[in-house]
Design a protein around this motif. Structure first.
Motif, short mmCIF file in Angstrom:
data_model
loop_
_atom_site.label_atom_id
_atom_site.label_comp_id
_atom_site.label_asym_id
_atom_site.label_seq_id
_atom_site.Cartn_x
_atom_site.Cartn_y
_atom_site.Cartn_z
N UNK A 65 0.83 -1.21 0.00
CA UNK A 65 0.00 0.00 0.00
C UNK A 65 0.86 1.26 0.00
N UNK A 66 1.95 1.24 0.76
CA UNK A 66 2.86 2.39 0.73
C UNK A 66 3.49 2.55 -0.65
N UNK A 67 3.82 1.42 -1.27
CA UNK A 67 4.42 1.47 -2.60
C UNK A 67 3.43 2.00 -3.63
N UNK A 68 2.16 1.63 -3.50
CA UNK A 68 1.13 2.18 -4.38
C UNK A 68 1.10 3.70 -4.29
N UNK A 69 1.07 4.20 -3.06
CA UNK A 69 1.03 5.65 -2.85
C UNK A 69 2.28 6.31 -3.38
N UNK A 70 3.44 5.72 -3.08
CA UNK A 70 4.70 6.31 -3.52
C UNK A 70 4.78 6.37 -5.04
N UNK A 71 4.43 5.28 -5.71
CA UNK A 71 4.52 5.25 -7.17
C UNK A 71 3.61 6.29 -7.80
N UNK A 72 2.39 6.39 -7.30
CA UNK A 72 1.45 7.37 -7.84
C UNK A 72 1.95 8.79 -7.60
N UNK A 73 2.48 9.04 -6.41
CA UNK A 73 2.95 10.39 -6.08
C UNK A 73 4.24 10.73 -6.83
N UNK A 74 5.15 9.76 -6.96
CA UNK A 74 6.38 10.00 -7.71
C UNK A 74 6.07 10.35 -9.16
N UNK A 84 6.26 14.04 -7.02
CA UNK A 84 6.69 14.13 -5.62
C UNK A 84 8.07 13.49 -5.45
N UNK A 85 9.08 14.09 -6.10
CA UNK A 85 10.42 13.54 -6.01
C UNK A 85 11.03 13.73 -4.62
N UNK A 86 10.50 14.68 -3.86
CA UNK A 86 10.95 14.86 -2.48
C UNK A 86 10.50 13.69 -1.60
N UNK A 87 9.49 12.96 -2.07
CA UNK A 87 8.89 11.84 -1.34
C UNK A 87 8.28 12.29 -0.01
N UNK A 88 7.52 13.36 -0.10
CA UNK A 88 6.83 13.84 1.08
C UNK A 88 5.80 12.83 1.58
N UNK A 89 5.36 11.94 0.69
CA UNK A 89 4.39 10.93 1.10
C UNK A 89 4.96 10.02 2.18
N UNK A 90 6.29 9.90 2.24
CA UNK A 90 6.91 9.07 3.28
C UNK A 90 6.58 9.59 4.67
N UNK A 91 6.44 10.91 4.78
CA UNK A 91 6.17 11.52 6.08
C UNK A 91 4.73 11.30 6.54
N UNK A 92 3.88 10.78 5.65
CA UNK A 92 2.48 10.58 5.98
C UNK A 92 2.19 9.18 6.53
N UNK A 93 3.17 8.28 6.44
CA UNK A 93 2.96 6.92 6.94
C UNK A 93 2.86 6.94 8.46
N UNK A 94 1.82 6.32 9.03
CA UNK A 94 1.62 6.38 10.49
C UNK A 94 2.84 6.03 11.33
N UNK A 118 4.58 8.91 13.86
CA UNK A 118 4.72 8.70 15.30
C UNK A 118 6.16 8.86 15.79
N UNK A 119 7.13 8.63 14.91
CA UNK A 119 8.52 8.55 15.36
C UNK A 119 9.43 9.64 14.81
N UNK A 120 8.96 10.40 13.82
CA UNK A 120 9.82 11.39 13.19
C UNK A 120 9.12 12.74 13.16
N UNK A 121 9.72 13.75 13.78
CA UNK A 121 9.11 15.07 13.87
C UNK A 121 9.96 16.08 13.10
N UNK A 122 9.74 16.13 11.79
CA UNK A 122 10.44 17.09 10.95
C UNK A 122 9.43 17.80 10.06
N UNK A 123 9.73 19.02 9.71
CA UNK A 123 8.86 19.78 8.81
C UNK A 123 9.14 19.35 7.38
#
Length: 473
Positions: free
Chosen positions: A248-257, A261-271, A275-280
């Motif tokens: 499911x993450x790969x589906x989202x990443x492929x569609x966004x890439x 979305x080359x920055x891969x901001x979608x990675x920051x949306x994974x629950x 929960x573990x990474x606090x970056x802007x």
């Protein structure tokens, strides 16, 4: 040779003989297998590291599951270029209409022609998915046919029980005849078993694995030993449970890439990441390494350091290189929870030595002001990478002490497209595998210096992506 390996090898031989039109019997296959060395990993030429923290049941399991990830990415990249159309080119098998349609496309202007080609490619991809997914309900249709058969007219079953009634066998043959499948006795037997297994998987709730199933997956299922302690359906349910979140993450990443979305901001949306990474998101960059200051870039150019050795030159980043034989595995690099408070970076597919896993985020510096905690030395004096203000997926990988264990290295490269240009020099700090790496095995690099190792040993620093404190979100 263990029973599982023997079953998969037997199926591979059957597939090869069938595709070549060669008649065979099981005795002949047994004689071939007896001559084969007991090393399935060698047969498949897959990298296997015995020290890995993750071990697949066999090389066949690994290859089958990895093929599903590759198919998922391929399909979603193709679809993302156009979206999710539900209609398009007229479906026909008439040669004259096919030719007429192609002639019409050839007369379109460039933009319209490209739009139609993208649409048709997306539709063709969807049709391929539909055809394969249809097979998961073939057995249900066959059972409906079996219910219509007069059992009194069926011959008496002969030989040992194989799990199928005579009505089911007769209905399978009728279905294959009506649907246009070959009616050879062995083909009937294999299709009967395979379609029933697919249907049972579907009924058990296996979804993503079936949706992206491949020929490697099919061979795995057909060769699965009947005497295994774990049924095929249970084995595939384990796959579904373990791998579905990453599909499911790969589906989202492929569609966004594919949408930019080359920055891969979608990675920051994974629950688990949230929960573990606090970056802007403004500090998250998996796309490229930019110069920190234009003045330093200008100073670098004035030094005349524009001639580079061939090993530093690389091709532009291409996120659509998806074959398992390609060296770019960056699409499959993910962040997974290490514990309740931290993450680790890994690949979800097998990695070979030299494979490109992505970009190590940071900004290019040309300065004597060196950071012992956030600095990565470049190939030229005073050229270095500063990741104190920018972070990314691979910046979260594990770090060993200087001189310690690692399975990746950081490599400075010059983007080929910009060589010879007067406007700028484009650097990329790539993460390359130094050895075969198994799926879900943590990526580990060596710290540039002890201070950097200390930085990465802190869970508090990990929560802010190892950025300087003022940049935390």
């Amino acid at each position: 040779m263990d029973e599982t390996t023997r079953g998969f090898l037997a199926q591979a031989i059957r597939d090869a003989l069938t595709s070549s039109g060669i008649d065979y019997n099981e005795g002949y296959i047994d004689s071939l297998i007896s001559k084969v060395d007991n090393d399935s990993a060698h047969l498949l030429d897959l990298p296997v590291d015995s020290s890995s923290s993750y071990q697949a049941d066999s090389a066949y399991t690994l290859k089958a599951m990895s093929s599903i990830f590759f198919e998922c990415a391929r399909v979603n990249f193709a679809i993302a270029l156009y979206g999710h159309p539900t209609s398009g080119a007229p479906t026909t098998t008439k040669p004259d209409k096919i030719r007429k349609y192609v002639d019409e496309i050839s007369e379109f202007d460039y933009e319209k022609a490209i739009d139609v080609i993208r649409r048709d490619n997306a539709l063709a991809t969807g049709k391929g998915l539909q055809n394969r997914y249809n097979e998961t309900i073939f057995w249900k249709i066959i059972l409906k046919g079996a219910a219509l058969i007069d059992h009194s007219k069926l011959p008496t079953a002969k030989g040992p029980a194989d799990g199928f009634t005579m009505a089911e066998k007769a209905a399978t043959k009728k279905f294959m005849e009506d649907a246009g499948y070959g009616l050879g006795a062995e083909n009937q037997r294999q299709c009967r078993i395979f379609w029933k297994n697919l249907f049972q998987m579907r009924e058990a709730g296996i979804d993503k694995v079936l949706y992206y199933r491949t020929k490697e997956f099919d061979s795995y299922c057909k060769g699965y030993p009947k005497t295994s302690r774990i049924s095929l359906v249970d084995a595939e349910m384990k796959w579904e449970t373990q791998h579905r979140p990453y599909i499911e993450q790969l589906e989202t990443r492929a569609l966004r890439l594919a949408k930019g979305d080359l920055m891969r901001l979608s990675d920051l949306e994974n629950p688990p990441v949230v929960e573990r990474l606090k970056v802007h998101e403004s500090t998250w960059n998996n796309a490229k390494n930019e110069w920190a200051f234009s003045s330093e870039e200008e100073s670098f150019r004035e030094k005349g350091l524009q001639t580079f050795s061939p090993e530093l030159i690389c091709a532009p980043y291409n996120y659509q290189l998806l074959s398992d034989t390609e060296e770019d595995k960056s699409t499959f690099t993910f962040l997974l929870p290490k514990d309740g408070s931290s993450l680790f970076a890994c690949s979800i597919v097998p990695v070979c030595e030299g494979d490109f896993l992505g970009i190590f985020a940071g900004k290019i510096r040309f300065s004597e002001n060196w950071s012992t905690t956030h600095g990565i030395h470049g190939p030229i004096d005073n050229l270095w990478l500063d990741y104190s203000q920018v972070t990314g997926t691979l910046n979260q990988m594990l770090v060993s002490e200087p001189g310690g264990h690692a399975n990746v290295r950081l490599q400075w490269e010059v983007i080929h497209d910009d060589i010879g240009a007067d406007s700028c020099t484009s650097w990329r700090v790539s993460v390359k595998a130094t050895k075969p790496i198994m799926p879900y095995e943590p990526l580990v690099r060596v710290a540039a210096q002890q201070e950097q190792y200390v930085l990465h040993s802190s869970s508090e620093n990990a929560k802010r992506g190892f950025l300087e404190l003022c940049e935390a979100y």
